[in-house]
Write a protein that holds these residues in place. Structure first.
Motif, PDB file in Angstrom:
ATOM      1  N   ILE A 237       0.841  -1.198   0.000  1.00 11.24           N
ATOM      2  CA  ILE A 237       0.000   0.000   0.000  1.00 11.24           C
ATOM      3  C   ILE A 237       0.874   1.245   0.000  1.00 11.24           C
ATOM      4  CG2 ILE A 237      -1.733   1.307   1.298  1.00 11.24           C
ATOM      5  CD1 ILE A 237      -2.792  -1.248  -0.081  1.00 11.24           C
ATOM      6  N   ARG A 238       1.953   1.245   0.788  1.00  7.61           N
ATOM      7  CA  ARG A 238       2.871   2.382   0.817  1.00  7.61           C
ATOM      8  C   ARG A 238       3.486   2.614  -0.559  1.00  7.61           C
ATOM      9  NH1 ARG A 238       7.629   3.690   0.394  1.00  7.61           N
ATOM     10  NH2 ARG A 238       8.399   1.575   0.182  1.00  7.61           N
ATOM     11  N   GLN A 239       3.870   1.525  -1.250  1.00  6.83           N
ATOM     12  CA  GLN A 239       4.454   1.645  -2.590  1.00  6.83           C
ATOM     13  C   GLN A 239       3.457   2.235  -3.588  1.00  6.83           C
ATOM     14  OE1 GLN A 239       5.601  -2.372  -3.389  1.00  6.83           O
ATOM     15  NE2 GLN A 239       7.393  -2.306  -2.052  1.00  6.83           N
ATOM     16  N   VAL A 240       2.218   1.760  -3.533  1.00 11.84           N
ATOM     17  CA  VAL A 240       1.181   2.272  -4.437  1.00 11.84           C
ATOM     18  C   VAL A 240       0.918   3.748  -4.150  1.00 11.84           C
ATOM     19  CG1 VAL A 240      -1.268   2.084  -5.051  1.00 11.84           C
ATOM     20  CG2 VAL A 240       0.100   0.025  -4.805  1.00 11.84           C
ATOM     21  N   GLU A 241       0.879   4.108  -2.873  1.00 11.81           N
ATOM     22  CA  GLU A 241       0.668   5.506  -2.490  1.00 11.81           C
ATOM     23  C   GLU A 241       1.797   6.385  -3.024  1.00 11.81           C
ATOM     24  OE1 GLU A 241      -0.303   7.869   1.612  1.00 11.81           O
ATOM     25  OE2 GLU A 241       1.373   6.464   1.642  1.00 11.81           O
ATOM     26  N   ALA A 242       3.052   5.930  -2.878  1.00 10.16           N
ATOM     27  CA  ALA A 242       4.200   6.702  -3.348  1.00 10.16           C
ATOM     28  C   ALA A 242       4.154   6.878  -4.865  1.00 10.16           C
ATOM     29  CB  ALA A 242       5.499   6.011  -2.928  1.00 10.16           C
ATOM     30  N   THR A 243       3.780   5.833  -5.583  1.00  9.39           N
ATOM     31  CA  THR A 243       3.670   5.910  -7.046  1.00  9.39           C
ATOM     32  C   THR A 243       2.588   6.904  -7.456  1.00  9.39           C
ATOM     33  OG1 THR A 243       4.386   3.620  -7.263  1.00  9.39           O
ATOM     34  CG2 THR A 243       3.262   4.576  -9.152  1.00  9.39           C
ATOM     35  N   GLY A 244       1.441   6.843  -6.787  1.00 12.59           N
ATOM     36  CA  GLY A 244       0.345   7.760  -7.082  1.00 12.59           C
ATOM     37  C   GLY A 244       0.722   9.211  -6.818  1.00 12.59           C
ATOM     38  N   LEU A 245       1.379   9.453  -5.687  1.00 12.66           N
ATOM     39  CA  LEU A 245       1.807  10.811  -5.359  1.00 12.66           C
ATOM     40  C   LEU A 245       2.835  11.321  -6.371  1.00 12.66           C
ATOM     41  CD1 LEU A 245       2.077  10.578  -1.471  1.00 12.66           C
ATOM     42  CD2 LEU A 245       0.380  11.861  -2.807  1.00 12.66           C
ATOM     43  N   GLU A 246       3.721  10.443  -6.817  1.00 13.04           N
ATOM     44  CA  GLU A 246       4.712  10.826  -7.821  1.00 13.04           C
ATOM     45  C   GLU A 246       4.034  11.202  -9.142  1.00 13.04           C
ATOM     46  OE1 GLU A 246       8.245   8.585 -10.211  1.00 13.04           O
ATOM     47  OE2 GLU A 246       8.141   8.258  -8.051  1.00 13.04           O
ATOM     48  N   LYS A 247       3.027  10.440  -9.536  1.00 16.21           N
ATOM     49  CA  LYS A 247       2.294  10.753 -10.762  1.00 16.21           C
ATOM     50  C   LYS A 247       1.577  12.092 -10.643  1.00 16.21           C
ATOM     51  CE  LYS A 247       1.475   6.082 -12.464  1.00 16.21           C
ATOM     52  NZ  LYS A 247       0.445   5.085 -12.806  1.00 16.21           N
ATOM     53  N   LEU A 248       1.004  12.355  -9.474  1.00 15.91           N
ATOM     54  CA  LEU A 248       0.341  13.642  -9.260  1.00 15.91           C
ATOM     55  C   LEU A 248       1.331  14.796  -9.322  1.00 15.91           C
ATOM     56  CD1 LEU A 248      -2.160  12.776  -6.381  1.00 15.91           C
ATOM     57  CD2 LEU A 248      -2.733  13.425  -8.735  1.00 15.91           C
ATOM     58  N   ARG A 249       2.512  14.605  -8.727  1.00 16.00           N
ATOM     59  CA  ARG A 249       3.536  15.658  -8.774  1.00 16.00           C
ATOM     60  C   ARG A 249       3.980  15.922 -10.212  1.00 16.00           C
ATOM     61  NH1 ARG A 249       6.185  12.682  -4.699  1.00 16.00           N
ATOM     62  NH2 ARG A 249       5.275  13.256  -2.723  1.00 16.00           N
ATOM     63  N   ASP A 250       4.183  14.839 -10.971  1.00 13.79           N
ATOM     64  CA  ASP A 250       4.604  14.985 -12.370  1.00 13.79           C
ATOM     65  C   ASP A 250       3.530  15.714 -13.178  1.00 13.79           C
ATOM     66  OD1 ASP A 250       6.917  13.646 -11.754  1.00 13.79           O
ATOM     67  OD2 ASP A 250       6.295  11.733 -12.678  1.00 13.79           O
ATOM     68  N   GLU A 251       2.269  15.406 -12.939  1.00 11.63           N
ATOM     69  CA  GLU A 251       1.167  16.057 -13.646  1.00 11.63           C
ATOM     70  C   GLU A 251       1.083  17.534 -13.264  1.00 11.63           C
ATOM     71  OE1 GLU A 251      -1.821  16.213 -16.366  1.00 11.63           O
ATOM     72  OE2 GLU A 251      -0.661  14.433 -15.904  1.00 11.63           O
ATOM     73  N   TYR A 252       1.305  17.814 -11.978  1.00 12.83           N
ATOM     74  CA  TYR A 252       1.223  19.183 -11.503  1.00 12.83           C
ATOM     75  C   TYR A 252       2.393  20.026 -12.038  1.00 12.83           C
ATOM     76  CZ  TYR A 252       0.866  23.127  -8.301  1.00 12.83           C
ATOM     77  OH  TYR A 252       0.753  24.382  -7.756  1.00 12.83           O
TER      78      TYR A 252
END
Length: 143
Positions: A126-141
């Motif tokens: 779950i921590r890994q999935v959360e980190a990946t999702g946050l990274e994608k959001l940062r890249d999009e932002y």
């Protein structure tokens, strides 16, 4: 002695402490044509009854009977391959404590451990999935 080590290893397998089995994936390409046809018929028969948006399902019956919904916790469907992942192969839908990810989100923040129990995954995954999702959001932002 070797017998004892073997037992300990089995007892420490993922999910063994909670009595859960690992998720099971069913590849669409391995199903027979008759099985694919049956799945399509079942899907078509319930598609018109399934809520179209959150307001329609917010106060609907629980556990949610629409396992084909992308927010249902019982199974996941890979849109690229069509494979079906049964998150809780040893349980029936009505045996789950929570069935809708949107209901969980409405409750507010929960721990990684609690999310892991809801999805039959480890806290680390779950921590890994959360980190990946946050990274994608940062890249999009950043774009």
């Amino acid at each position: 002695m070797a017998e004892n080590k073997k037992r300990r290893r089995t007892a420490n397998k993922r999910g063994a402490r909670k009595g859960l089995r690992r998720s099971k994936t069913i590849a669409l390409k391995k199903l027979s044509e008759a099985e694919r046809q049956e799945i399509a018929e079942v899907f078509n028969s319930i598609e018109s009854k399934r809520p179209a948006h959150r307001d329609q399902c917010r106060m609907a019956e629980r556990p949610c009977p629409y396992v084909s919904c992308k927010y249902h916790l019982y199974l996941d469907v890979n849109p690229n391959t069509g494979s079906i992942k049964l998150n809780f192969p040893g349980l029936e839908v009505w045996e789950l404590s929570e069935t809708c990810a949107l209901d969980v989100a409405d409750r507010g923040g929960i721990t990684l451990e609690e999310v892991g129990e809801l999805l039959n995954l480890t806290r680390e995954r779950i921590r890994q999935v959360e980190a990946t999702g946050l990274e994608k959001l940062r890249d999009e932002y950043d774009d």
